[in-house]
Design a protein around this motif. Structure first.
Motif, PDB file in Angstrom:
ATOM      1  N   LYS A  90       0.805  -1.228   0.000  1.00  0.00           N
ATOM      2  CA  LYS A  90       0.000   0.000   0.000  1.00  0.00           C
ATOM      3  C   LYS A  90       0.836   1.276   0.000  1.00  0.00           C
ATOM      4  CE  LYS A  90      -0.622   0.020   5.042  1.00  0.00           C
ATOM      5  NZ  LYS A  90      -1.621   0.013   6.132  1.00  0.00           N
ATOM      6  N   TYR A  91       2.145   1.154   0.181  1.00  0.00           N
ATOM      7  CA  TYR A  91       2.984   2.347   0.226  1.00  0.00           C
ATOM      8  C   TYR A  91       3.640   2.668  -1.118  1.00  0.00           C
ATOM      9  CZ  TYR A  91       2.356   1.838   5.230  1.00  0.00           C
ATOM     10  OH  TYR A  91       1.796   1.736   6.471  1.00  0.00           O
ATOM     11  N   LEU A  92       3.482   1.790  -2.092  1.00  0.00           N
ATOM     12  CA  LEU A  92       4.010   2.031  -3.427  1.00  0.00           C
ATOM     13  C   LEU A  92       2.944   2.662  -4.317  1.00  0.00           C
ATOM     14  CD1 LEU A  92       5.951  -1.285  -4.194  1.00  0.00           C
ATOM     15  CD2 LEU A  92       6.962   0.998  -4.194  1.00  0.00           C
ATOM     16  N   LYS A  93       3.369   3.475  -5.248  1.00  0.00           N
ATOM     17  CA  LYS A  93       2.448   3.967  -6.268  1.00  0.00           C
ATOM     18  C   LYS A  93       2.281   2.866  -7.313  1.00  0.00           C
ATOM     19  CE  LYS A  93       3.590   8.876  -5.800  1.00  0.00           C
ATOM     20  NZ  LYS A  93       4.130  10.080  -6.485  1.00  0.00           N
ATOM     21  N   HIS A  94       1.056   2.541  -7.657  1.00  0.00           N
ATOM     22  CA  HIS A  94       0.800   1.426  -8.570  1.00  0.00           C
ATOM     23  C   HIS A  94       0.599   1.940  -9.995  1.00  0.00           C
ATOM     24  CE1 HIS A  94       0.704  -1.375  -5.264  1.00  0.00           C
ATOM     25  NE2 HIS A  94      -0.076  -0.528  -4.615  1.00  0.00           N
TER      26      HIS A  94
ATOM     27  N   TYR B 296      14.671  -4.417  -1.242  1.00  0.00           N
ATOM     28  CA  TYR B 296      14.767  -3.093  -1.842  1.00  0.00           C
ATOM     29  C   TYR B 296      14.067  -2.069  -0.946  1.00  0.00           C
ATOM     30  CZ  TYR B 296      16.403  -5.500  -5.995  1.00  0.00           C
ATOM     31  OH  TYR B 296      17.144  -6.277  -6.869  1.00  0.00           O
ATOM     32  N   PHE B 297      14.741  -0.945  -0.718  1.00  0.00           N
ATOM     33  CA  PHE B 297      14.177   0.129   0.099  1.00  0.00           C
ATOM     34  C   PHE B 297      13.570   1.199  -0.808  1.00  0.00           C
ATOM     35  CE2 PHE B 297      17.272  -1.956   2.750  1.00  0.00           C
ATOM     36  CZ  PHE B 297      16.635  -2.030   3.982  1.00  0.00           C
ATOM     37  N   PHE B 298      12.500   1.802  -0.330  1.00  0.00           N
ATOM     38  CA  PHE B 298      11.805   2.782  -1.149  1.00  0.00           C
ATOM     39  C   PHE B 298      11.040   3.765  -0.272  1.00  0.00           C
ATOM     40  CE2 PHE B 298       8.854  -0.650  -0.380  1.00  0.00           C
ATOM     41  CZ  PHE B 298       7.636  -0.009  -0.180  1.00  0.00           C
ATOM     42  N   THR B 299      10.604   4.855  -0.877  1.00  0.00           N
ATOM     43  CA  THR B 299       9.767   5.832  -0.173  1.00  0.00           C
ATOM     44  C   THR B 299       8.365   5.794  -0.771  1.00  0.00           C
ATOM     45  OG1 THR B 299      10.116   7.730  -1.652  1.00  0.00           O
ATOM     46  CG2 THR B 299      11.830   7.286   0.002  1.00  0.00           C
ATOM     47  N   SER B 300       7.466   6.525  -0.157  1.00  0.00           N
ATOM     48  CA  SER B 300       6.082   6.539  -0.642  1.00  0.00           C
ATOM     49  C   SER B 300       5.963   7.253  -1.983  1.00  0.00           C
ATOM     50  CB  SER B 300       5.169   7.223   0.391  1.00  0.00           C
ATOM     51  OG  SER B 300       5.612   8.549   0.639  1.00  0.00           O
ATOM     52  N   GLN B 301       7.049   7.873  -2.437  1.00  0.00           N
ATOM     53  CA  GLN B 301       7.039   8.532  -3.741  1.00  0.00           C
ATOM     54  C   GLN B 301       7.421   7.572  -4.866  1.00  0.00           C
ATOM     55  OE1 GLN B 301       5.807  11.704  -3.624  1.00  0.00           O
ATOM     56  NE2 GLN B 301       5.650  11.117  -1.462  1.00  0.00           N
ATOM     57  N   ASP B 302       7.902   6.380  -4.506  1.00  0.00           N
ATOM     58  CA  ASP B 302       8.337   5.401  -5.505  1.00  0.00           C
ATOM     59  C   ASP B 302       7.170   4.551  -5.995  1.00  0.00           C
ATOM     60  OD1 ASP B 302      11.075   6.099  -5.495  1.00  0.00           O
ATOM     61  OD2 ASP B 302      11.366   4.986  -3.634  1.00  0.00           O
ATOM     62  N   SER B 303       7.344   3.968  -7.182  1.00  0.00           N
ATOM     63  CA  SER B 303       6.295   3.141  -7.788  1.00  0.00           C
ATOM     64  C   SER B 303       6.729   1.692  -7.892  1.00  0.00           C
ATOM     65  CB  SER B 303       5.958   3.665  -9.190  1.00  0.00           C
ATOM     66  OG  SER B 303       7.047   3.412 -10.081  1.00  0.00           O
ATOM     67  N   ASP B 304       5.767   0.839  -8.209  1.00  0.00           N
ATOM     68  CA  ASP B 304       6.066  -0.573  -8.427  1.00  0.00           C
ATOM     69  C   ASP B 304       7.052  -0.737  -9.584  1.00  0.00           C
ATOM     70  OD1 ASP B 304       4.243   0.333 -10.318  1.00  0.00           O
ATOM     71  OD2 ASP B 304       2.671  -1.092  -9.783  1.00  0.00           O
ATOM     72  N   TYR B 305       6.917   0.092 -10.598  1.00  0.00           N
ATOM     73  CA  TYR B 305       7.859   0.027 -11.724  1.00  0.00           C
ATOM     74  C   TYR B 305       9.277   0.394 -11.287  1.00  0.00           C
ATOM     75  CZ  TYR B 305      10.286   1.103 -16.060  1.00  0.00           C
ATOM     76  OH  TYR B 305      11.218   1.146 -17.070  1.00  0.00           O
TER      77      TYR B 305
END
Length: 338
Positions: free
Chosen positions: A132-136, A166-175
């Motif tokens: 739910k924290y990734l942009k889809h 893999y680390f990511f922020t809420s600004q990152d997407s699934d791609y």
């Protein structure tokens, strides 16, 4: 008259000085006040959101008690006038100053996702969809569409992405995650390919990934991987079919019900290595680094067969007779454990 004016000016200056001291002390006291949280708090700052809006949201959550000075703190405390969007995590014991400094510097929370070795592209996509924290952004795109977007000539992404956390922020997407896994695999494969054991059997990096995926699915025991690799190499040299069950299962797709039958072994698919000779057309899973290294550096053996021991490892044999005995021993072990 002049003396009187000087006295008034001096008085006003004193008042201003005292007021400034009061404002400074009030500002420091406000910034140092602890937030009313007993557990880690995650909150989101939307694009374009103002300091006032954020303070109102936090006060509604009873994180702090809003007042006129807190609401206008940005006027006397510059960091509060510039906040960055993103998802943040604040811990118990933190002050209002800690919170403002965090969002002013954009120290957004780093989420993580672990893409597991031995799983398929479809498995990974399902996992990404649930986060739910990734942009889809991949909804509606099939595997070939994503492959084109990455710029690869392969229609399938199976085996082309490196398993890892893999680390990511809420600004990152699934791609973004898929692309990072793809680039990470390219970097690793380019590096290890240069030092591979030269062989006419594995001529391309893609073939190495195909073989690595078979090794990945056949054993989870790191010490066995180069032995499994040697069996496949020896079979390829002799033009023997690889006869590895995971390829049959992969070829069956949704038709596989969890139990492999003799009928399945005879089912014609491009992946059934009981029917085709040589490697299947694509990898059948995402291999990890150790499986890739095993594919590029097989042990030097005469083994042609292997079968599970029933205790996590495998028995390796050089001829069919020994293999049959190992299979019988395996089934006897299963029977005794029931």
């Amino acid at each position: 008259m002049l003396k009187k004016r000087k006295a008034v000016v001096l008085f006003l200056l004193i008042i201003v000085f005292i007021s400034l001291i009061g404002i400074f002390r009030l500002k420091e006291a406000t910034l140092n006040q602890k937030l009313s949280i007993t557990d880690d708090l995650m909150f989101n700052v939307s694009k374009g959101e103002s300091y006032k809006s954020l303070i109102n949201d936090l006060s509604k959550q009873n994180v702090l008690k809003n007042n006129f000075f807190i609401n206008n703190l940005w006027r006397v405390y510059p960091p509060a006038s510039s906040i960055r969007e993103g998802t943040y995590l604040i811990k118990p014991g933190s002050s209002l100053s800690d919170l403002i400094q965090m969002i002013n510097e954009g120290k957004v929370y780093q989420f993580s996702i672990t893409l597991i070795d031995g799983e398929t592209y479809a498995d990974w996509i399902r996992q990404l969809e649930k986060n739910k924290y990734l942009k889809h952004t991949l909804n509606g795109l099939n595997e070939e569409d994503v492959a084109k977007k990455l710029g690869t000539n392969h229609h399938s992404l199976e085996g082309l992405l490196l398993p890892n956390t893999y680390f990511f922020t809420s600004q990152d997407s699934d791609y973004d995650i898929i692309k990072r896994a793809y680039l990470a695999m390219n970097v690793f494969l380019d590096k290890v390919w240069k030092n591979r054991d030269r062989s006419d059997l594995i001529k391309t990096k893609y073939q190495a990934l195909i073989l690595a995926s078979l090794i990945e699915k056949e054993t989870g025991v790191s010490d066995e991987k180069k032995l499994v690799s040697s069996v496949f190499y020896n079979r390829l040299k002799k033009n023997m079919r690889l006869q590895t069950d995971p390829t049959v299962i992969y070829g069956l797709g949704k038709k596989y019900n969890g139990k492999l039958t003799s009928k399945n072994l005879k089912t014609v698919t491009p992946y059934n290595t009981y029917i085709i000779t040589g490697l299947p057309p694509t990898p059948i899973a995402m291999p990890n680094k150790s499986s890739i290294l095993a594919a590029l550096h097989p042990d030097k053996t005469k083994y042609l067969y292997f079968v599970a021991t029933g205790h996590g490892g495998h028995t390796f044999t050089t001829n069919y007779k020994e293999h049959v005995n190992a299979v019988k021993k395996y089934y006897k072990t299963l029977k005794n454990e029931k």
